[in-house]
Write a protein that holds these residues in place. Sequence first.
Motif, PDB file in Angstrom:
ATOM      1  N   GLY A 125     -38.498 -46.586  56.426  1.00 33.92           N
ATOM      2  CA  GLY A 125     -39.822 -46.085  56.117  1.00 33.92           C
ATOM      3  C   GLY A 125     -40.112 -46.195  54.636  1.00 33.92           C
ATOM      4  O   GLY A 125     -39.317 -46.711  53.868  1.00 33.92           O
ATOM      5  N   PRO A 126     -41.260 -45.709  54.270  1.00 35.32           N
ATOM      6  CA  PRO A 126     -41.676 -45.772  52.866  1.00 35.32           C
ATOM      7  C   PRO A 126     -40.784 -44.929  51.984  1.00 35.32           C
ATOM      8  O   PRO A 126     -40.646 -43.725  52.191  1.00 35.32           O
ATOM      9  N   PRO A 127     -40.172 -45.484  50.979  1.00 36.30           N
ATOM     10  CA  PRO A 127     -39.281 -44.747  50.094  1.00 36.30           C
ATOM     11  C   PRO A 127     -40.042 -43.734  49.252  1.00 36.30           C
ATOM     12  O   PRO A 127     -39.777 -42.559  49.266  1.00 36.30           O
ATOM     13  N   ASP A 128     -40.992 -44.220  48.530  1.00 34.65           N
ATOM     14  CA  ASP A 128     -41.796 -43.315  47.687  1.00 34.65           C
ATOM     15  C   ASP A 128     -43.080 -44.029  47.295  1.00 34.65           C
ATOM     16  O   ASP A 128     -43.093 -44.920  46.458  1.00 34.65           O
ATOM     17  N   ILE A 129     -44.113 -43.605  47.920  1.00 32.13           N
ATOM     18  CA  ILE A 129     -45.382 -44.282  47.639  1.00 32.13           C
ATOM     19  C   ILE A 129     -46.277 -43.391  46.793  1.00 32.13           C
ATOM     20  O   ILE A 129     -47.478 -43.514  46.777  1.00 32.13           O
ATOM     21  N   LYS A 130     -45.664 -42.477  46.112  1.00 29.89           N
ATOM     22  CA  LYS A 130     -46.481 -41.569  45.291  1.00 29.89           C
ATOM     23  C   LYS A 130     -46.983 -42.294  44.045  1.00 29.89           C
ATOM     24  O   LYS A 130     -48.069 -42.077  43.586  1.00 29.89           O
ATOM     25  N   ASP A 131     -46.140 -43.159  43.536  1.00 29.34           N
ATOM     26  CA  ASP A 131     -46.544 -43.882  42.322  1.00 29.34           C
ATOM     27  C   ASP A 131     -46.293 -45.360  42.476  1.00 29.34           C
ATOM     28  O   ASP A 131     -45.710 -46.001  41.622  1.00 29.34           O
ATOM     29  N   THR A 132     -46.715 -45.847  43.592  1.00 30.26           N
ATOM     30  CA  THR A 132     -46.503 -47.281  43.806  1.00 30.26           C
ATOM     31  C   THR A 132     -47.826 -47.961  44.155  1.00 30.26           C
ATOM     32  O   THR A 132     -48.683 -47.385  44.799  1.00 30.26           O
ATOM     33  N   TYR A 133     -47.946 -49.144  43.772  1.00 32.89           N
ATOM     34  CA  TYR A 133     -49.188 -49.890  44.037  1.00 32.89           C
ATOM     35  C   TYR A 133     -48.913 -50.964  45.072  1.00 32.89           C
ATOM     36  O   TYR A 133     -47.997 -51.749  44.932  1.00 32.89           O
ATOM     37  N   SER A 134     -49.712 -50.984  46.064  1.00 33.31           N
ATOM     38  CA  SER A 134     -49.482 -51.941  47.152  1.00 33.31           C
ATOM     39  C   SER A 134     -50.298 -53.199  46.961  1.00 33.31           C
ATOM     40  O   SER A 134     -51.474 -53.153  46.650  1.00 33.31           O
ATOM     41  N   LEU A 135     -49.649 -54.272  47.187  1.00 37.90           N
ATOM     42  CA  LEU A 135     -50.338 -55.561  47.119  1.00 37.90           C
ATOM     43  C   LEU A 135     -50.329 -56.195  48.497  1.00 37.90           C
ATOM     44  O   LEU A 135     -49.309 -56.230  49.174  1.00 37.90           O
ATOM     45  N   GLY A 169     -48.252 -62.397  59.626  1.00 39.36           N
ATOM     46  CA  GLY A 169     -48.816 -63.375  58.695  1.00 39.36           C
ATOM     47  C   GLY A 169     -49.198 -62.756  57.361  1.00 39.36           C
ATOM     48  O   GLY A 169     -49.757 -63.417  56.513  1.00 39.36           O
ATOM     49  N   PHE A 170     -48.904 -61.503  57.189  1.00 41.08           N
ATOM     50  CA  PHE A 170     -49.211 -60.889  55.887  1.00 41.08           C
ATOM     51  C   PHE A 170     -48.166 -59.832  55.574  1.00 41.08           C
ATOM     52  O   PHE A 170     -47.508 -59.310  56.460  1.00 41.08           O
ATOM     53  N   ALA A 171     -48.050 -59.552  54.305  1.00 42.04           N
ATOM     54  CA  ALA A 171     -47.019 -58.581  53.900  1.00 42.04           C
ATOM     55  C   ALA A 171     -47.561 -57.644  52.830  1.00 42.04           C
ATOM     56  O   ALA A 171     -48.552 -57.941  52.167  1.00 42.04           O
ATOM     57  N   PHE A 172     -46.939 -56.524  52.689  1.00 47.23           N
ATOM     58  CA  PHE A 172     -47.361 -55.550  51.678  1.00 47.23           C
ATOM     59  C   PHE A 172     -46.259 -55.396  50.644  1.00 47.23           C
ATOM     60  O   PHE A 172     -45.133 -55.047  50.961  1.00 47.23           O
ATOM     61  N   VAL A 173     -46.613 -55.658  49.447  1.00 48.33           N
ATOM     62  CA  VAL A 173     -45.623 -55.552  48.359  1.00 48.33           C
ATOM     63  C   VAL A 173     -45.994 -54.376  47.469  1.00 48.33           C
ATOM     64  O   VAL A 173     -47.094 -54.291  46.949  1.00 48.33           O
ATOM     65  N   ARG A 174     -45.063 -53.496  47.324  1.00 53.09           N
ATOM     66  CA  ARG A 174     -45.349 -52.283  46.524  1.00 53.09           C
ATOM     67  C   ARG A 174     -44.720 -52.418  45.139  1.00 53.09           C
ATOM     68  O   ARG A 174     -43.517 -52.577  45.000  1.00 53.09           O
ATOM     69  N   TYR A 175     -45.539 -52.302  44.194  1.00 59.21           N
ATOM     70  CA  TYR A 175     -45.061 -52.372  42.808  1.00 59.21           C
ATOM     71  C   TYR A 175     -44.990 -50.979  42.198  1.00 59.21           C
ATOM     72  O   TYR A 175     -45.690 -50.072  42.608  1.00 59.21           O
ATOM     73  N   LYS A 176     -44.152 -50.893  41.205  1.00 60.44           N
ATOM     74  CA  LYS A 176     -44.022 -49.587  40.547  1.00 60.44           C
ATOM     75  C   LYS A 176     -45.124 -49.382  39.516  1.00 60.44           C
ATOM     76  O   LYS A 176     -45.596 -48.278  39.289  1.00 60.44           O
ATOM     77  N   TYR A 177     -45.514 -50.454  38.910  1.00 57.66           N
ATOM     78  CA  TYR A 177     -46.561 -50.350  37.894  1.00 57.66           C
ATOM     79  C   TYR A 177     -47.753 -51.238  38.255  1.00 57.66           C
ATOM     80  O   TYR A 177     -47.585 -52.346  38.752  1.00 57.66           O
ATOM     81  N   ALA A 178     -48.890 -50.734  37.967  1.00 64.42           N
ATOM     82  CA  ALA A 178     -50.097 -51.480  38.340  1.00 64.42           C
ATOM     83  C   ALA A 178     -50.225 -52.759  37.523  1.00 64.42           C
ATOM     84  O   ALA A 178     -50.653 -53.795  38.012  1.00 64.42           O
ATOM     85  N   GLU A 179     -49.857 -52.660  36.294  1.00 58.28           N
ATOM     86  CA  GLU A 179     -50.004 -53.858  35.454  1.00 58.28           C
ATOM     87  C   GLU A 179     -49.142 -54.988  35.986  1.00 58.28           C
ATOM     88  O   GLU A 179     -49.543 -56.150  35.987  1.00 58.28           O
TER      89      GLU A 179
END
Length: 258
Positions: free
Chosen positions: A8-18, A58-68
């Motif tokens: 499951g989602p580890p920590d999406i409190k401060d993550t940005y999904s692409l 056909g699509f994926a979600f990539v979660r980044y730690k920083y928005a930049e």
Amino acid sequence: MSHFGRSGPPDIKDTYSLLVLNITFRTTADDLFPLFDKYGKVVDIFIPRDRRTGDSRGFAFVRYKYAEEAQKAVEKLDGRNVDGREIMVQFAKYGPNAEPIRKGRIVEVHAKSKGRSRSRSPRPRYRDDYRDRDSRRRSRSRSRGRYDRDRYRHKERDYHHRSRSRSLSPDYHRGRARGRNDDEGRRSRSRSYESASPARRSPSPKRSPSPRKTPPSRDGSPDRRSQDERSPSPRSVSPRGRPAASGSPSPHNSDADE
DNA sequence: GTTGAGCGTT
């Protein structure tokens, strides 16, 4: 070996999904991880896949730690050829962690209001302009199309049902008026029915030409099925030999049989 | 075995 999405989602409190679109059906998170991780810190990668077939959608979600970093990855990976297909990377609009993105408003700092700073867009995407549902509804993939159609089936069925009701009204009246040709009237109705539900025909065209292959006992014998379920091996009571051996009036046949 | 617009799970 990545365990993305496994727990499951580890920590999406401060993550940005692409949202990564246009990826091949064989592309996995492991393949995207090195690609996206190269441009930033990837917290987690999730690729929604079918629960029945387990194939990627056909699509994926990539979660980044920083928005930049995410923005950078979007600019860099957007339009990148992965596995022979050009992938499209963009910020996830909908989702559980789509809020931070709105709050952060990653871009718009130096980006022109004309559009996002996707100077790396090698190809103009008409989808952005032609985002009408008509466009996406016109052509759809097979796997997804099936489910979608299933979803709209109630509507279609209702429509057909209603239409048929109205159509049947005059038909019935006319058929009755004729009266003299009972056979013809029946046939006409039959044909009308077939034409009314072309997609509802039994998905077993093989059964028609080869009715012998399918025993009728199992076709219209729900009771029997229940019994079968309760007794999965009623005839296999004696797997080693034949239970009819004692009552077999053909001893010589037994030789040929075994 | 195929396909190709879109928005996600423990």
